[in-house]
Scaffold this active site. Structure first.
Site, PDB file in Angstrom:
ATOM      1  N   ASN A 190       0.886  -1.168   0.000  1.00 28.98           N
ATOM      2  CA  ASN A 190       0.000   0.000   0.000  1.00 28.98           C
ATOM      3  C   ASN A 190       0.920   1.212   0.000  1.00 28.98           C
ATOM      4  O   ASN A 190       1.430   1.608   1.044  1.00 28.98           O
ATOM      5  CB  ASN A 190      -0.897  -0.012   1.245  1.00 28.98           C
ATOM      6  CG  ASN A 190      -1.705   1.272   1.369  1.00 28.98           C
ATOM      7  OD1 ASN A 190      -1.795   2.043   0.405  1.00 28.98           O
ATOM      8  ND2 ASN A 190      -2.282   1.499   2.534  1.00 28.98           N
TER       9      ASN A 190
ATOM     10  N   LYS B 290       0.259   4.199  -0.448  1.00 28.65           N
ATOM     11  CA  LYS B 290      -0.416   5.410   0.056  1.00 28.65           C
ATOM     12  C   LYS B 290      -0.188   6.594  -0.899  1.00 28.65           C
ATOM     13  O   LYS B 290      -0.023   6.381  -2.094  1.00 28.65           O
ATOM     14  CB  LYS B 290       0.042   5.724   1.483  1.00 28.65           C
ATOM     15  CG  LYS B 290      -0.039   4.517   2.401  1.00 28.65           C
ATOM     16  CD  LYS B 290       0.019   4.876   3.855  1.00 28.65           C
ATOM     17  CE  LYS B 290       0.153   3.610   4.679  1.00 28.65           C
ATOM     18  NZ  LYS B 290      -0.164   3.796   6.068  1.00 28.65           N
TER      19      LYS B 290
ATOM     20  N   GLU C 253      -7.215   4.813   7.559  1.00 26.10           N
ATOM     21  CA  GLU C 253      -6.919   6.225   7.293  1.00 26.10           C
ATOM     22  C   GLU C 253      -8.114   6.912   6.620  1.00 26.10           C
ATOM     23  O   GLU C 253      -8.251   8.131   6.685  1.00 26.10           O
ATOM     24  CB  GLU C 253      -5.636   6.342   6.442  1.00 26.10           C
ATOM     25  CG  GLU C 253      -4.408   6.046   7.290  1.00 26.10           C
ATOM     26  CD  GLU C 253      -3.181   5.631   6.518  1.00 26.10           C
ATOM     27  OE1 GLU C 253      -3.150   5.760   5.286  1.00 26.10           O
ATOM     28  OE2 GLU C 253      -2.234   5.137   7.170  1.00 26.10           O
TER      29      GLU C 253
ATOM     30  N   GLU D  65      -5.853  -4.952  10.334  1.00 25.39           N
ATOM     31  CA  GLU D  65      -4.857  -3.894  10.518  1.00 25.39           C
ATOM     32  C   GLU D  65      -5.182  -3.102  11.787  1.00 25.39           C
ATOM     33  O   GLU D  65      -5.985  -2.156  11.742  1.00 25.39           O
ATOM     34  CB  GLU D  65      -4.885  -2.932   9.325  1.00 25.39           C
ATOM     35  CG  GLU D  65      -4.490  -3.541   8.009  1.00 25.39           C
ATOM     36  CD  GLU D  65      -3.861  -2.500   7.097  1.00 25.39           C
ATOM     37  OE1 GLU D  65      -2.767  -2.760   6.592  1.00 25.39           O
ATOM     38  OE2 GLU D  65      -4.438  -1.423   6.911  1.00 25.39           O
TER      39      GLU D  65
ATOM     40  N   GLY E 214       1.895   2.378  10.713  1.00 28.00           N
ATOM     41  CA  GLY E 214       2.821   3.496  10.592  1.00 28.00           C
ATOM     42  C   GLY E 214       3.512   3.869  11.890  1.00 28.00           C
ATOM     43  O   GLY E 214       4.168   4.908  11.970  1.00 28.00           O
TER      44      GLY E 214
ATOM     45  N   SER F 294       2.950  -2.075  10.352  1.00 27.61           N
ATOM     46  CA  SER F 294       4.393  -2.085  10.624  1.00 27.61           C
ATOM     47  C   SER F 294       5.063  -3.422  10.306  1.00 27.61           C
ATOM     48  O   SER F 294       5.988  -3.842  11.015  1.00 27.61           O
ATOM     49  CB  SER F 294       4.676  -1.657  12.071  1.00 27.61           C
ATOM     50  OG  SER F 294       4.234  -0.321  12.272  1.00 27.61           O
TER      51      SER F 294
HETATM   52  C1  PEP Z   1      -1.156   0.331   5.904  1.00 30.27           C
HETATM   53  O1  PEP Z   1      -1.292   1.545   5.888  1.00 30.27           O
HETATM   54  O2  PEP Z   1      -1.960  -0.426   5.307  1.00 30.27           O
HETATM   55  C2  PEP Z   1      -0.024  -0.204   6.638  1.00 30.27           C
HETATM   56  C3  PEP Z   1      -0.034  -1.470   6.951  1.00 30.27           C
HETATM   57  O3  PEP Z   1       0.951   0.683   6.956  1.00 30.27           O
HETATM   58  P1  PEP Z   1       2.355   0.362   7.696  1.00 30.27           P
HETATM   59  O4  PEP Z   1       2.909  -0.897   7.092  1.00 30.27           O
HETATM   60  O5  PEP Z   1       3.203   1.556   7.430  1.00 30.27           O
HETATM   61  O6  PEP Z   1       2.045   0.176   9.131  1.00 30.27           O
END
Ligand code: PEP
Length: 254
Positions: free
Chosen positions: A9, A11, A97, A167, A173, A212
Site C-alpha cells: 500500500n 499510500k 486512514e 490492521e 505506521g 508495521s
Molecule cells: C497500511 O497503511 O496499510 C499499513 C499497513 O501501513 P504500515 O505498514 O506503514 O504500518
C-alpha cells in the site's frame, strides 16, 4: 493450502520516476511466483504506469480506494470500472486512514465491497481496532462488527471473492507491529466466525495482517497458521525492504 499474498500500500507517496524504479525493482527482485502472490496498490495517477510495467508479469496491481457509484457528480472520485480499465485486480477498501477521516463507514464499506466484486475487482477489506479499543480489550467486538457489516451486505459466500486484512490502527505506521500471537488470535477468531457461517469460505479466504510489517518481523508473522500474508505500507516505500518481505512470504511455503 492457502498461498501467501503480499500487498504494497504505497499510500500517497512517490513520483513517476520513483514509482517506476519501485515497480522495476520489484520485478527484478521477486523470482518465486510458485509459492506466493504479490500486488501493488499505487495512487490512482500511477495506475497507467503500473499497468505498463507489470502487464504480462505475475505481479498484480490495484487502487487504494474507489467510489460506491459507477458514474455521476462525484468530483474527485474514481469508479470501479475505471480501475478495471487500467487492469487493476485489487482495490483496498475500508482502510483506517479513510475510516478515521469520515470517508468510510461500516455500511458504505459493505456497499463498496459489493460494487467492487460486481465490477470484477478483488476488494482488500481492512478491519482493525483503535488503540483505545485495544486497551479496552474490545478488539474482537470491533472487528466482528466491521466484518458483519460487510457480510450482511454481500452474504458470506461473496466474502471469498475478496481478501480480508486485519490492521490494528495502533500498529499502522507506528513501527509497533502487533505481536504474531495477538495477530494470530484475532485472525483465528475472525476465521472461526466465518467458519460458523460457511466452512468452505473460512478454509479458503485469505486474511492478511497489516501494521508495521518489516523484513525483520515478517517471518514470525507469516509463520502463524491463520496469517496468509501482509498488507505493507511504510516498508513498501523501500524497494529492497519490500522485496525482502516478498521473499519471506515465498519461503514460508517453499
Ligand atoms: C497500511 O497503511 O496499510 C499499513 C499497513 O501501513 P504500515 O505498514 O506503514 O504500518
Amino acid at each position: 493450502m492457502r498461498r501467501k499474498l503480499v500487498v504494497a500500500n504505497r499510500k500517497m507517496n512517490g513520483s513517476l520516476p520513483s514509482n517506476k524504479a519501485f515497480l522495476e525493482g520489484l520485478l527484478a527482485g521477486t523470482h518465486d511466483y510458485q509459492h506466493a502472490d504479490y500486488a501493488v496498490c499505487v495512487p490512482h495517477p500511477y495506475l497507467f504506469q503500473a499497468e505498463a510495467i507489470l502487464n504480462g508479469s505475475p505481479i498484480a496491481w490495484g487502487g487504494q480506494n474507489m467510489s460506491r457509484f459507477e458514474s455521476g457528480a462525484y468530483t474527485g472520485s474514481v469508479s470501479p470500472s475505471m480501475l478495471v480499465e487500467f487492469g487493476c485486480e485489487y482495490v483496498i477498501i475500508g482502510h483506517s486512514e479513510r475510516r478515521q477521516r469520515g470517508h468510510d463507514t461500516d455500511h458504505s464499506i459493505g456497499e463498496r465491497f459489493e460494487v467492487a466484486i460486481k465490477a470484477g475487482l478483488k476488494p482488500i477489506f481492512c478491519m482493525g481496532e483503535t488503540l483505545a479499543e485495544y486497551e479496552e480489550g474490545i478488539t474482537d467486538l470491533v472487528t466482528i462488527r466491521q466484518l458483519n457489516a460487510v457480510i450482511s451486505e454481500i452474504g458470506v459466500k461473496n466474502l471469498a471473492r475478496g481478501v480480508l486484512a486485519y490492521e490494528p490502527v495502533w500498529a499502522i505506521g507506528t513501527g509497533k507491529a502487533a505481536s504474531p500471537e495477538h495477530a494470530q488470535n484475532v485472525l483465528s477468531f475472525l476465521r472461526g466466525h466465518i467458519e460458523m457461517l460457511d466452512a468452505e469460505v473460512a478454509k479458503n479466504i485469505k486474511i492478511l495482517y497489516g501494521g508495521s510489517v518489516k523484513a525483520d518481523n515478517a517471518a514470525k508473522l507469516f509463520s502463524m497458521p491463520d496469517i496468509d500474508g501482509g498488507l505493507v505500507g511504510g516498508a513498501s516505500l523501500n524497494t529492497d525492504e519490500f522485496v525482502a518481505i516478498c521473499q519471506v512470504a515465498a519461503r514460508r511455503l517453499g
